[in-house]
Design a protein around this motif. Structure first.
Motif, short mmCIF file in Angstrom:
data_model
loop_
_atom_site.label_atom_id
_atom_site.label_comp_id
_atom_site.label_asym_id
_atom_site.label_seq_id
_atom_site.Cartn_x
_atom_site.Cartn_y
_atom_site.Cartn_z
N GLU A 203 12.44 36.00 9.82
CA GLU A 203 12.62 37.06 10.82
C GLU A 203 11.72 38.25 10.51
OE1 GLU A 203 16.21 39.91 12.59
OE2 GLU A 203 16.64 38.28 11.18
N VAL A 206 8.18 37.35 11.48
CA VAL A 206 7.98 37.41 12.93
C VAL A 206 7.82 38.86 13.39
CG1 VAL A 206 9.09 36.99 15.15
CG2 VAL A 206 9.14 35.23 13.38
N ARG A 207 8.63 39.74 12.84
CA ARG A 207 8.54 41.16 13.22
C ARG A 207 7.20 41.76 12.80
NH1 ARG A 207 14.54 43.59 11.65
NH2 ARG A 207 15.73 42.44 13.23
N PHE A 209 4.42 40.12 12.42
CA PHE A 209 3.42 39.55 13.33
C PHE A 209 3.43 40.28 14.67
CE2 PHE A 209 2.17 36.52 16.62
CZ PHE A 209 0.90 36.15 16.16
N GLU A 210 4.60 40.61 15.16
CA GLU A 210 4.70 41.36 16.42
C GLU A 210 4.04 42.73 16.29
OE1 GLU A 210 8.83 41.48 17.19
OE2 GLU A 210 8.94 39.44 18.00
N ASP A 211 4.22 43.37 15.14
CA ASP A 211 3.59 44.68 14.91
C ASP A 211 2.07 44.57 14.94
OD1 ASP A 211 6.07 45.79 14.70
OD2 ASP A 211 6.10 45.83 12.51
N ALA A 213 0.35 42.23 16.40
CA ALA A 213 -0.09 41.84 17.75
C ALA A 213 -0.18 43.05 18.68
CB ALA A 213 0.88 40.80 18.33
N SER A 214 0.69 44.03 18.51
CA SER A 214 0.69 45.19 19.39
C SER A 214 -0.23 46.32 18.90
CB SER A 214 2.11 45.74 19.55
OG SER A 214 2.62 46.15 18.30
N SER A 215 -0.59 46.30 17.62
CA SER A 215 -1.35 47.43 17.07
C SER A 215 -2.74 47.06 16.57
CB SER A 215 -0.57 48.07 15.91
OG SER A 215 -0.38 47.16 14.86
N THR A 622 7.70 51.11 19.34
CA THR A 622 7.74 49.66 19.53
C THR A 622 7.49 48.90 18.23
OG1 THR A 622 5.38 49.61 20.09
CG2 THR A 622 6.94 49.93 21.90
N LEU A 623 7.06 49.60 17.17
CA LEU A 623 6.78 48.93 15.90
C LEU A 623 8.08 48.74 15.12
CD1 LEU A 623 3.57 50.83 14.73
CD2 LEU A 623 3.70 48.57 15.80
N ASN A 624 8.23 47.56 14.52
CA ASN A 624 9.38 47.31 13.66
C ASN A 624 9.20 47.95 12.29
OD1 ASN A 624 10.90 45.35 15.44
ND2 ASN A 624 8.97 44.23 15.25
#
Length: 698
Positions: A203, A206-207, A209-211, A213-215, A622-624
């Motif tokens: 988890e 994944v978080r 990776f999401e950060d 991807a957005s930054s 939006t960043l974890n």
């Protein structure tokens, strides 16, 4: 006669370079150097390629990339495609069997049934007592997707008790994640405890990776800013170097002056105190010593002595400091005429990346060479039949059934090790050693090639009498081709010497690690001294190699002659070497600190939401984990700054050696004019008698 005595050097460090009317920079007519070492290096490279091919033919990285189930099939590929995760039926057996497996069988597989599943359990479950009643059907108790493929719960005639005894389905499971390694069950058991307590690596991954991807566009922007700042810093040193150097020197002296004042102030405050060092004695509470007048008096004397030494050094070495500043300015000017030199670290980075990738792939394939060996294992059993077959009988996990061993119902087919039969498999350890040695040699050669290439380019700048008119076209490319054509052997020779020292250091570290528990204080002291000596030797060899590559790039001679000439030249000017080295290190450290700290602070304010860009769709909320992009930017900024500043450092060293050669070769007359800049001649109170007609010195 007097002039001859004035220029006569200490015979211990050789004769100065003599004037050569045909010399005007890196010589054009040169031959191949250190051919024997070149042949040896090429043979090692060919052998390295052969080892890689053999490893690719015999190795199978799937052994470490994918887990295996009890039947020997890989999870996630082949028949188990879409089922990438491995489930252990009874994870508790892993901890209870580790001693037997390690001592008797040298295996590392957990002796319980394992199946490939599409997803891991997310909650705790166990077979209840009611499930063992005769009228209970297995399909109502077990989950078909978690059982072995050979059983069909819809039409099986087996009872729940029989299924549990034969480990066809798990009788309990707990929440787990696919990150647990199937080959390290004991660690997996420990990890499960942490996972149950809330830690979830997947988890978090994944978080993160999401950060990213957005930054990622803003991360790239931060790295671009670091690149621009590094480039501007190097180019502006041409104008700001004197100010920065003297500000740093005055800052150090000012800090020392403040230290003297503070120590005197503390000394005066404790003047009436009755406590002395003799009264206090020895204590681990060092704060007590700060309340004694004698302590501050000792600090006052020490700092005063250091401050006096620094002042005297500054007074007597002021001319050499000015020379160092002028060479730093000249280096900035040289880089401005050869901007392509700032891109060369990318070439070195790509070549090093190829070396690392090839080494890693070869090591992986070698480690997985040979097919897996399975043995029949029966643990926690005292039956004679089990003792006879335990770890002595080969088996095939895809066709194994415990009913084949009626005298040992707990028998199971367990992976033990990879096959080490055959000439190739028996020499895997030696091939891994070869892989490491060849890797270190290649890495050191790539670094040497970069240093020689840059040295050739910057020396062509210095020995251009009229700048930039006399600078050759594409100096970096020309120097790169020249180094590969003529001096592969010399570069490989220097890289080999450094590699041998590094190997000895690795062996010593290995011995220290293996014998740490049995070492006495004397042995630890000896090992520490040996490691310190080898570290110093490695630094010294890097220093010699670096200057030898500069001489190779200029004169085209072999490694030994170039190293001897460079060392003699530096020792004839040892004070200038020390001053230039320290001043340059001070500036480059300050520059790296400025780039990394500046970009890091900017990225912190941006990714934490303290700086908002109008019209931007990016929001820090939006960043974890907003610190992950910051760490990435800071680390990337350091790598970028290090790449740029390594070019600058090589430029300073090259121009310094050329400057020393210029002083020995020439005297400023019409026949032997200086090639140095007017600023350097002004500092040394020297000048050329006349300039060439129609040309002016830069």
């Amino acid at each position: 006669m007097g002039k001859k005595q004035e220029t006569k050097p200490d015979s211990e460090y050789g004769e100065p370079a003599e004037f050569d009317p045909a010399f005007n920079g890196p010589i054009k007519k040169r031959g191949c150097t250190d051919i024997l070492c070149c042949i040896l290096f090429m043979a090692v490279i060919l052998g390295y390629i052969a080892v890689g091919i053999l490893a690719w033919l015999f190795g199978d990285p799937r052994h470490v990339l994918y887990p295996r189930n009890s039947t020997g099939w890989f999870c996630g590929i082949g028949p188990n495609k879409g089922q990438p995760n491995l489930l252990y039926f009874d994870i508790l057996k892993c901890a209870t069997s580790v001693n037997v497996m390690a001592t008797a069988l040298n295996g590392f597989q957990c002796p319980t049934t394992q199946v490939c599943v599409d997803s891991c359990p997310t909650q705790f479950w166990a077979v209840g007592i009611q499930a063992y009643f005769p009228n209970v059907k297995p399909k109502d108790v077990f989950n078909q997707s978690l059982c072995v493929p050979s059983i069909n719960l819809m039409n099986t005639t087996l009872s729940v008790q029989e299924i549990v005894n034969k480990e066809l389905c798990p009788f309990f499971y707990m929440p787990t994640t696919p990150e647990l390694s199937p080959t390290q069950p004991v660690l997996a058991f420990v990890f499960i405890r942490d996972l149950v307590n809330g830690f979830n690596a997947r988890e978090i991954g994944v978080r993160i990776f999401e950060d990213f991807a957005s930054s990622w566009p803003w991360i790239l922007l931060g790295l671009l800013i670091a690149m621009v700042v590094s480039m501007l810093f190097l180019l502006l040193l041409r104008f700001t170097a004197p100010v920065m150097v003297w500000v740093l020197i005055i800052g150090v002296l000012g800090a020392g002056a403040y230290g003297i004042w503070h120590c005197y102030w503390e000394y005066a405050n404790y003047k009436q105190a009755s406590a002395t060092i003799s009264n206090i004695g020895f204590t681990t509470n060092f704060a007590v010593y700060l309340q004694v007048q004698e302590t501050w008096l000792a600090f006052l004397i020490i700092i005063s002595v250091v401050e006096a030494i620094l002042l005297l050094t500054l007074i007597f070495l002021r001319t050499r400091i000015l020379i160092a500043i002028a060479l730093i300015q000249e280096s900035s000017k040289a880089i401005s005429h050869m901007m392509s030199s700032l891109l060369y670290p990318l070439v070195t980075f790509v070549l090093l990346l190829v070396c690392v990738a090839y080494w890693g792939a070869t090591a992986l394939y070698l480690a997985t060479s040979g097919g897996p060996i399975y043995k029949v294992v029966a643990l926690n059993s005292t039956l004679n039949d089990c003792k006879m077959i335990n770890g002595t009988v080969d088996c095939d996990p895809q066709n194994f059934t415990s009913s084949d061993y009626p005298g040992c119902p707990s028998a199971s087919c367990i992976f033990i090790k990879y096959n080490n039969e055959g000439l190739f498999q028996r020499n895997l350890f030696n091939l891994q050693i070869y892989n490491v040695v060849a890797f270190l040699w290649c890495v050191n050669f790539v670094i040497a090639l970069g240093q020689c290439t840059l040295a050739g380019a910057f020396s062509s700048y210095y020995w251009a009498f009229t700048k930039p008119a006399d600078i050759p076209m594409f100096p970096v490319c020309g120097s790169f081709i020249r180094s590969l054509r003529y001096h592969v052997g010399s570069l490989a020779f220097g890289a080999l010497i450094l590699t041998l020292v590094q190997i000895v250091r690795m062996i010593l570290e290995y011995i220290d690690h293996k014998t740490k528990a049995a070492q006495n204080p004397c042995a630890r002291f000896i090992l520490c001294c040996l490691k310190c000596c080898l570290w110093c030797l490695e630094k010294f060899i890097k220093f010699i190699n670096r200057n030898a590559y500069i001489m190779i790039a200029i004169y085209g001679k072999n490694f030994c002659v170039s190293a001897k000439n460079a060392f003699s030249l530096l020792m004839r000017n040892v004070v200038r070497v020390v001053v230039l080295d320290k001043v340059t290190d001070l500036l480059l450290f300050f520059g790296k600190l400025l780039v990394v700290a500046g970009v890091g602070i900017l990225s912190f304010f941006f990714f934490s939401g303290r700086i908002l860009l109008p019209g931007s769709t990016f929001r820090s909320e939006t960043l974890n984990y907003y610190w992950m992009p910051i760490i990435t930017v800071v680390f990337g900024s350091y790598l970028i700054a290090h790449g740029f500043f390594s070019v600058y450092n090589m430029c300073v060293d090259t121009l310094f050696l050329c400057f020393l050669e210029d002083l020995e070769r020439n005297d400023g007359s019409l026949q032997k004019p200086y090639f140095m800049s007017k600023n350097l001649m002004k500092i040394l109170n020297k000048s050329n008698k006349a300039q060439k007609k129609g040309k002016g010195k830069d």
